[in-house]
Design an enzyme around this catalytic site. Structure first.
Site, short mmCIF file in Angstrom:
data_model
loop_
_atom_site.label_atom_id
_atom_site.label_comp_id
_atom_site.label_asym_id
_atom_site.label_seq_id
_atom_site.Cartn_x
_atom_site.Cartn_y
_atom_site.Cartn_z
N ASN A 14 72.21 22.51 -38.29
CA ASN A 14 71.15 21.58 -37.34
C ASN A 14 70.10 22.42 -36.46
O ASN A 14 68.98 21.92 -36.30
CB ASN A 14 71.88 20.20 -36.42
CG ASN A 14 72.06 19.16 -37.40
OD1 ASN A 14 71.24 18.50 -38.10
ND2 ASN A 14 73.30 18.71 -37.69
N HIS A 110 76.47 13.10 -34.62
CA HIS A 110 77.64 13.21 -34.88
C HIS A 110 77.79 12.45 -36.27
O HIS A 110 77.00 11.53 -36.33
CB HIS A 110 78.59 12.15 -33.79
CG HIS A 110 80.05 11.97 -34.23
ND1 HIS A 110 80.67 12.92 -33.84
CD2 HIS A 110 80.62 10.84 -34.80
CE1 HIS A 110 82.05 12.86 -34.30
NE2 HIS A 110 81.94 11.48 -34.74
#
Length: 188
Positions: A14, A110
């Protein structure tokens, strides 16, 4: 330019995606001051060097307390005039020292549809519980584990023949679109 720090503990995918988006001009108002990691040998460290940004490595166990660790991190954040913290696979709970200094200015992503499947192995939990769908959630960070206010979610199906690896890849593809969009919208 808004100065952000990215925190990661693992592969850094990410983080890498955010850096690539910045390089393409998609997040032109963002400046990443540094990558912060609690895992000095994690693959994210190599990615930080590849992106030619400062990498701050910490070994939390070498500190006498969580507060001492976070005070050291906070000193670096303040030196770099960081305005926002973006967690990208950072596997530690943020403590009160950083929460107080960056209240409402810490984002996390998440791999589940929170409030379901908080914490570690959210993908495995969704798969093992026979869910039909899962996804990814971006939320503000608070003192709990994945309990902060939800900002945005994206869903994806879980197929009968999914393995943990195939489902993780599908969720990562969602995250690579969702996180930059939220960063663009929220961090001003």
């Amino acid at each position: 330019m808004v100065k952000i720090a990215i925190f990661a503990s693992g592969s850094g995918t990410n983080f890498d995606n955010i850096m690539r988006r910045i390089a393409k001009g998609e997040l032109a108002h963002i400046e990443v001051t540094a990558l912060y990691t609690d895992q000095p040998t994690a693959p994210c460290v190599t990615l930080g060097h590849e992106h030619h940004i400062t990498v701050h490595t910490f070994t939390p166990k070498s500190y006498h307390s969580k507060e001492a660790y976070e005070l050291d991190v906070l000193a670096k954040l303040q030196d770099e005039q960081v305005e926002w913290i973006v967690l990208a696979g950072y596997m530690r709970l943020i403590g009160q020292t950083l929460l107080d200094a960056y209240e409402g200015k810490i984002l996390n992503i998440h791999p589940s549809l929170l409030p379901k499947y908080k914490g570690i192995d959210a993908v495995g939990q969704a798969l093992n519980n026979g869910e039909n769908e899962t996804g990814s959630t971006v939320h503000y960070v608070d003192a709990g584990m994945d309990t902060g206010q939800i900002i945005a979610q994206r869903t994806c199906p879980i197929y009968q023949d999914d393995t943990k690896a195939t489902l993780e890849n599908r969720i990562k593809a969602l995250e690579y679109e969702l996180y930059p969009e939220v960063i663009q919208e929220i961090i001003q």
